[in-house]
Design a protein around this motif. Structure first.
Motif, PDB file in Angstrom:
ATOM      1  N   GLN A 269       0.834  -1.207   0.000  1.00  0.00           N
ATOM      2  CA  GLN A 269       0.000   0.000   0.000  1.00  0.00           C
ATOM      3  C   GLN A 269       0.863   1.249   0.000  1.00  0.00           C
ATOM      4  N   LEU A 270       1.942   1.225   0.775  1.00  0.00           N
ATOM      5  CA  LEU A 270       2.845   2.376   0.821  1.00  0.00           C
ATOM      6  C   LEU A 270       3.497   2.613  -0.541  1.00  0.00           C
ATOM      7  N   GLN A 271       3.920   1.546  -1.192  1.00  0.00           N
ATOM      8  CA  GLN A 271       4.518   1.674  -2.521  1.00  0.00           C
ATOM      9  C   GLN A 271       3.508   2.239  -3.518  1.00  0.00           C
TER      10      GLN A 271
ATOM     11  N   GLY B  51       4.496   9.863  -8.208  1.00  0.00           N
ATOM     12  CA  GLY B  51       5.490   9.940  -9.280  1.00  0.00           C
ATOM     13  C   GLY B  51       6.855   9.391  -8.924  1.00  0.00           C
ATOM     14  N   TYR B  52       6.958   8.655  -7.819  1.00  0.00           N
ATOM     15  CA  TYR B  52       8.244   8.070  -7.414  1.00  0.00           C
ATOM     16  C   TYR B  52       8.107   6.548  -7.401  1.00  0.00           C
TER      17      TYR B  52
ATOM     18  N   MET C 213      11.928   3.346  -3.414  1.00  0.00           N
ATOM     19  CA  MET C 213      12.052   3.845  -2.051  1.00  0.00           C
ATOM     20  C   MET C 213      13.338   4.649  -1.865  1.00  0.00           C
ATOM     21  N   ARG C 214      14.339   4.360  -2.678  1.00  0.00           N
ATOM     22  CA  ARG C 214      15.602   5.063  -2.522  1.00  0.00           C
ATOM     23  C   ARG C 214      15.505   6.539  -2.935  1.00  0.00           C
ATOM     24  N   GLU C 215      14.398   6.902  -3.601  1.00  0.00           N
ATOM     25  CA  GLU C 215      14.195   8.301  -3.999  1.00  0.00           C
ATOM     26  C   GLU C 215      13.591   9.141  -2.873  1.00  0.00           C
ATOM     27  N   ILE C 216      13.073   8.486  -1.834  1.00  0.00           N
ATOM     28  CA  ILE C 216      12.280   9.174  -0.808  1.00  0.00           C
ATOM     29  C   ILE C 216      13.123   9.448   0.433  1.00  0.00           C
TER      30      ILE C 216
ATOM     31  N   VAL D 201       5.085  13.487   0.126  1.00  0.00           N
ATOM     32  CA  VAL D 201       6.427  12.959  -0.066  1.00  0.00           C
ATOM     33  C   VAL D 201       7.444  14.083  -0.194  1.00  0.00           C
ATOM     34  N   LEU D 202       8.555  13.949   0.516  1.00  0.00           N
ATOM     35  CA  LEU D 202       9.712  14.829   0.349  1.00  0.00           C
ATOM     36  C   LEU D 202      10.837  13.978  -0.223  1.00  0.00           C
ATOM     37  N   PRO D 203      11.139  14.141  -1.503  1.00  0.00           N
ATOM     38  CA  PRO D 203      12.190  13.316  -2.110  1.00  0.00           C
ATOM     39  C   PRO D 203      13.576  13.747  -1.650  1.00  0.00           C
TER      40      PRO D 203
END
Length: 226
Positions: A117-119, A126-127, A130-133, A146-148
């Motif tokens: 659900q989180l994904q 638009g992400y 997880m490594r982008e977040i 979200v704060l990237p």
């Protein structure tokens, strides 16, 4: 068995009563509804719906039920605006589910949200990794903010050392062939200017325009009727 005329009258009364109640309680988008708001809307709809088809329930009873429920809802709205503690109890509080790039399992379990659900929520922003977040906050209405990480944030004019530009809102001047005169005043232009612009585009009547939008220092956007 109820008379069709009685049902019609009760439906009309119930419709306008709900309409005015909605106006009084204020504007809330569906995406902004808290779980309590959602349940309250369902209950209110059930009250009106059941009352309409119950021969023992009269119009004044429908109005009374809507009025009592409206007073309760309005009172809760006032309390949530005045009291931070009451607002937290009723509406809940946001939860940080990703902190410094790491998923917070305790917060996820507390909010009954799993990794899939989180994904899904993050992909909607638009992400896709997880490594982008850097941070992700689960809001009280179930949406996610979200704060990237800095490497994945969009480039701004400040980053490129470009001069600032004045921000202006676009104004709709024509919709479905009808000129919106209030918006002409907002834009600081008149009908003569608008018609002159249309003639320059070989359009001689606003009725031939499906949509027209004005924005300062830009060409008039015109979409013709098909």
């Amino acid at each position: 068995m109820m008379n069709l005329g009685t049902i019609t009258i009760e439906m009309v009364v119930g419709f306008f009563a709900l309409f005015f109640l909605t106006k009084i309680l204020g504007k809330t988008q569906l995406s902004q509804l808290t779980p309590f708001d959602f349940i309250s809307a369902l209950i209110l709809g059930e009250l009106v719906g059941n009352a309409m088809y119950d021969p023992d329930v009269h119009i004044w009873m429908i109005l009374f039920a809507i009025s009592v429920w409206g007073v309760l809802m309005f009172s809760l709205e006032i309390l949530t605006q005045k009291s931070m503690k009451f607002r937290k109890v009723l509406e809940g509080s946001p939860s940080i589910v990703i902190r410094k790039g790491i998923m917070d399992r305790k917060q996820m379990q507390k909010n009954k949200i799993d990794i899939n659900q989180l994904q899904n929520l993050i992909r909607q922003k638009g992400y896709f990794s997880m490594r982008e977040i850097d941070y992700a906050i689960l809001e009280t209405n179930g949406s996610i903010s979200v704060l990237p990480k800095s490497d994945n944030q969009p480039v701004t004019r400040q980053d490129l050392n470009l001069p600032q530009q004045k921000t202006t809102l676009p104004v709709t001047l024509i919709m479905d062939g009808t000129i919106i005169y209030d918006n002409l005043s907002t834009a600081g232009i008149d009908e003569d200017w608008l018609m002159n612009e249309l003639r320059n585009k070989n359009i001689h009547s606003a009725k031939n325009v499906f949509y027209a939008e004005w924005k300062q220092d830009e060409e008039l956007l015109v979409m013709k009727e098909n």
